[in-house]
Design a protein around this motif. Sequence first.
Motif, short mmCIF file in Angstrom:
data_model
loop_
_atom_site.label_atom_id
_atom_site.label_comp_id
_atom_site.label_asym_id
_atom_site.label_seq_id
_atom_site.Cartn_x
_atom_site.Cartn_y
_atom_site.Cartn_z
N HIS A 33 18.06 -9.83 19.72
CA HIS A 33 18.39 -10.89 18.77
C HIS A 33 17.31 -11.05 17.70
O HIS A 33 17.57 -11.57 16.61
N HIS A 34 16.08 -10.62 17.99
CA HIS A 34 15.00 -10.71 16.99
C HIS A 34 15.29 -9.78 15.80
O HIS A 34 14.86 -10.05 14.68
N ALA A 35 15.96 -8.68 16.07
CA ALA A 35 16.19 -7.66 15.03
C ALA A 35 17.55 -7.79 14.36
O ALA A 35 17.97 -6.91 13.62
N ASN A 36 18.25 -8.90 14.62
CA ASN A 36 19.59 -9.09 14.05
C ASN A 36 19.53 -10.15 12.95
O ASN A 36 19.51 -11.36 13.24
N PRO A 37 19.48 -9.77 11.69
CA PRO A 37 19.33 -10.75 10.60
C PRO A 37 20.51 -11.71 10.49
O PRO A 37 20.34 -12.87 10.12
N ALA A 38 21.73 -11.25 10.83
CA ALA A 38 22.90 -12.12 10.76
C ALA A 38 22.78 -13.26 11.78
O ALA A 38 23.10 -14.42 11.48
N PHE A 39 22.29 -12.91 12.97
CA PHE A 39 22.13 -13.93 14.01
C PHE A 39 21.03 -14.92 13.63
O PHE A 39 21.20 -16.14 13.80
N ARG A 40 19.93 -14.42 13.08
CA ARG A 40 18.84 -15.31 12.68
C ARG A 40 19.30 -16.25 11.56
O ARG A 40 18.93 -17.43 11.54
N ARG A 41 20.10 -15.74 10.64
CA ARG A 41 20.63 -16.57 9.55
C ARG A 41 21.58 -17.64 10.09
O ARG A 41 21.55 -18.80 9.66
N PHE A 42 22.41 -17.25 11.06
CA PHE A 42 23.33 -18.20 11.68
C PHE A 42 22.56 -19.29 12.42
O PHE A 42 22.89 -20.48 12.33
N GLN A 43 21.51 -18.91 13.14
CA GLN A 43 20.66 -19.88 13.82
C GLN A 43 20.06 -20.88 12.84
O GLN A 43 20.07 -22.09 13.10
N ARG A 44 19.54 -20.38 11.74
CA ARG A 44 18.90 -21.26 10.76
C ARG A 44 19.89 -22.28 10.19
O ARG A 44 19.54 -23.45 9.98
N GLY A 45 21.14 -21.83 9.98
CA GLY A 45 22.16 -22.75 9.50
C GLY A 45 22.45 -23.87 10.50
O GLY A 45 22.70 -25.02 10.11
N TYR A 46 22.40 -23.54 11.78
CA TYR A 46 22.62 -24.54 12.83
C TYR A 46 21.43 -25.49 12.92
O TYR A 46 21.59 -26.72 12.97
N TYR A 47 20.22 -24.92 12.95
CA TYR A 47 19.02 -25.74 13.09
C TYR A 47 18.85 -26.71 11.93
O TYR A 47 18.40 -27.84 12.10
N CYS A 48 19.22 -26.26 10.74
CA CYS A 48 19.06 -27.08 9.54
C CYS A 48 19.79 -28.42 9.69
O CYS A 48 19.29 -29.47 9.27
N VAL A 49 20.96 -28.39 10.30
CA VAL A 49 21.76 -29.60 10.49
C VAL A 49 21.32 -30.35 11.75
O VAL A 49 21.07 -31.56 11.72
N TYR A 50 21.21 -29.63 12.85
CA TYR A 50 20.97 -30.26 14.15
C TYR A 50 19.59 -30.89 14.25
O TYR A 50 19.44 -32.01 14.76
N LEU A 51 18.56 -30.20 13.77
CA LEU A 51 17.20 -30.73 13.91
C LEU A 51 16.98 -31.94 13.02
O LEU A 51 16.22 -32.85 13.39
N LEU A 52 17.64 -32.00 11.88
CA LEU A 52 17.57 -33.21 11.06
C LEU A 52 18.20 -34.40 11.79
O LEU A 52 17.67 -35.52 11.75
N GLU A 159 33.40 -17.11 18.95
CA GLU A 159 34.71 -16.84 18.36
C GLU A 159 34.63 -16.26 16.95
O GLU A 159 35.35 -15.32 16.62
N ARG A 160 33.77 -16.81 16.12
CA ARG A 160 33.75 -16.39 14.73
C ARG A 160 32.81 -15.19 14.51
O ARG A 160 33.16 -14.23 13.84
N TYR A 161 31.61 -15.26 15.09
CA TYR A 161 30.62 -14.21 14.84
C TYR A 161 30.57 -13.14 15.93
O TYR A 161 30.00 -12.08 15.73
N ASP A 162 31.13 -13.44 17.09
CA ASP A 162 31.20 -12.49 18.20
C ASP A 162 29.81 -11.96 18.59
O ASP A 162 29.64 -10.78 18.90
N PHE A 163 28.83 -12.85 18.60
CA PHE A 163 27.51 -12.47 19.12
C PHE A 163 27.57 -12.46 20.64
O PHE A 163 28.42 -13.14 21.24
N PRO A 164 26.68 -11.74 21.32
CA PRO A 164 26.67 -11.75 22.79
C PRO A 164 26.46 -13.16 23.33
O PRO A 164 25.63 -13.92 22.81
N SER A 165 27.21 -13.51 24.36
CA SER A 165 27.13 -14.87 24.91
C SER A 165 25.74 -15.17 25.50
O SER A 165 25.34 -16.34 25.57
#
Length: 454
Positions: A33-52, A159-165
């Motif tokens: 997951h460290h080497a997957n830029p799409a996953f890191r970008r998806f995480q950042r989008g989640y953290y931006c909302v949730y951590l606020l 469902e949308r991004y199909d990353f490993p569970s």
Amino acid sequence: MLLASYFACTLLLAACLVLELAACRSRPSTAPHHANPAFRRFQRGYYCVYLLALAADWLQGPYLYKLYQHYRFLEGQIAILYVCGFASSVLFGLVSSSLVDRLGRKKSCVLFSFTYSICCLTKLSRDYLVLVAGRVLGGLSTALLFSAFEAWYVHEHVERYDFPSEWIAVTFSRAAFWNNIIAVGAGGAADFFAEWLGLGPVAPFMVSIPLLVLSGVFAVKNWDENYGKKRAFSKTCGDGLKCLLSDRRILLLGTIQALFESVIYIFIFLWTPVLDPHGAPLGIVFSGFMAASMLGSSLYHLAVSKRYHLQPVHLLSLAVLLVFFSLFMLTFSTNPGQESPAESFLAFLLIELSCGLYFPAMGFLRRKVVPEKDRLGVMNWFRLPLNLLACLGLLILHDSDRQTGTRSMFGICAAVALLALLAVGRLFALSRHDAELRLPVPPGQADADATPEL
């Protein structure tokens, strides 16, 4: 108390830093997951909302009781306000998952931002009924915070991004880490606005509003909508009750959760009136509490690592024992006329340390014994006695004398913690013959354990 609070907070943060650095060294840095830029970008989008959203929630913790006290309400009246919040939380918590699935997870997160902002604005009023309405909205907002955000993320991830569970745990683990950091920082920020700038106890609530607005705006702008399957509420609760009654391990876990967490809810109410009269800086004290909880969580992960390989049920037992001991201390340190704020503060820190051990241990055991399909219904039944016990305790405080009532309540809480300890003892006995309640033993250690002593 001023110096003790700063010293304790600094010491606990230093201990957390040492443990976290040690954990980072042992953590593999070449995970996929460290080497997957799409996953890191998806995480950042989640953290931006949730951590606020989390930051806005934590900012309100240190000065809630102080605000009501500042408005000249009696302790009994403040207790009723807390009861309204707990009752609202349990009622909305029962239906929040169904509401979120039907309304939409993204809309529910935006609704959280709106209702919590209104809740904060009600703190500007000195009218008791307006404050009651604010507590009700706070209960709804809390229910949405702990259901909508996680549900949105899991659906998008799978469902949308199909990353490993398996990567879901990575995101939530990192969110938990930042949640701890934010909680510690929120105490300091609340103290800065309320005390250093002299804006009073309402200031942290007003500072929360821009964070909530930003959280909602980012959700609207960056998130896609998703929905859950429609589930009949009665069927969910009925299946959960059957599951609860059919397995004594689940029944024991529910008993422990109700007893332990109801005590924690009462502690949340009582810590301010115990320490505030002695000049404690409430924001820094709160940061110390959060640092102690973070230290407990770090110790849990160290204890269950391959190096020490303690079992979660062992740490659950330790957590409940520490809480019992702390409450027993408080029955002496809050004795009218012989108060010892330093001892009370130490006991409160031990309670928070215990929480850091308790929650990951309880989470592990729940995942192991409660089937996924029945988890929502079972959790609804777990929350019911928990909140009822907390409300009952606060209502007892409402009808008691201020000084003797606090000490008596800590005595009652110690008795409740003792009951939880007995339930943990029974669960501990079951775990010795139940592999589901235990972490798997590493192969090398298993071989060593099988070697007979000479």
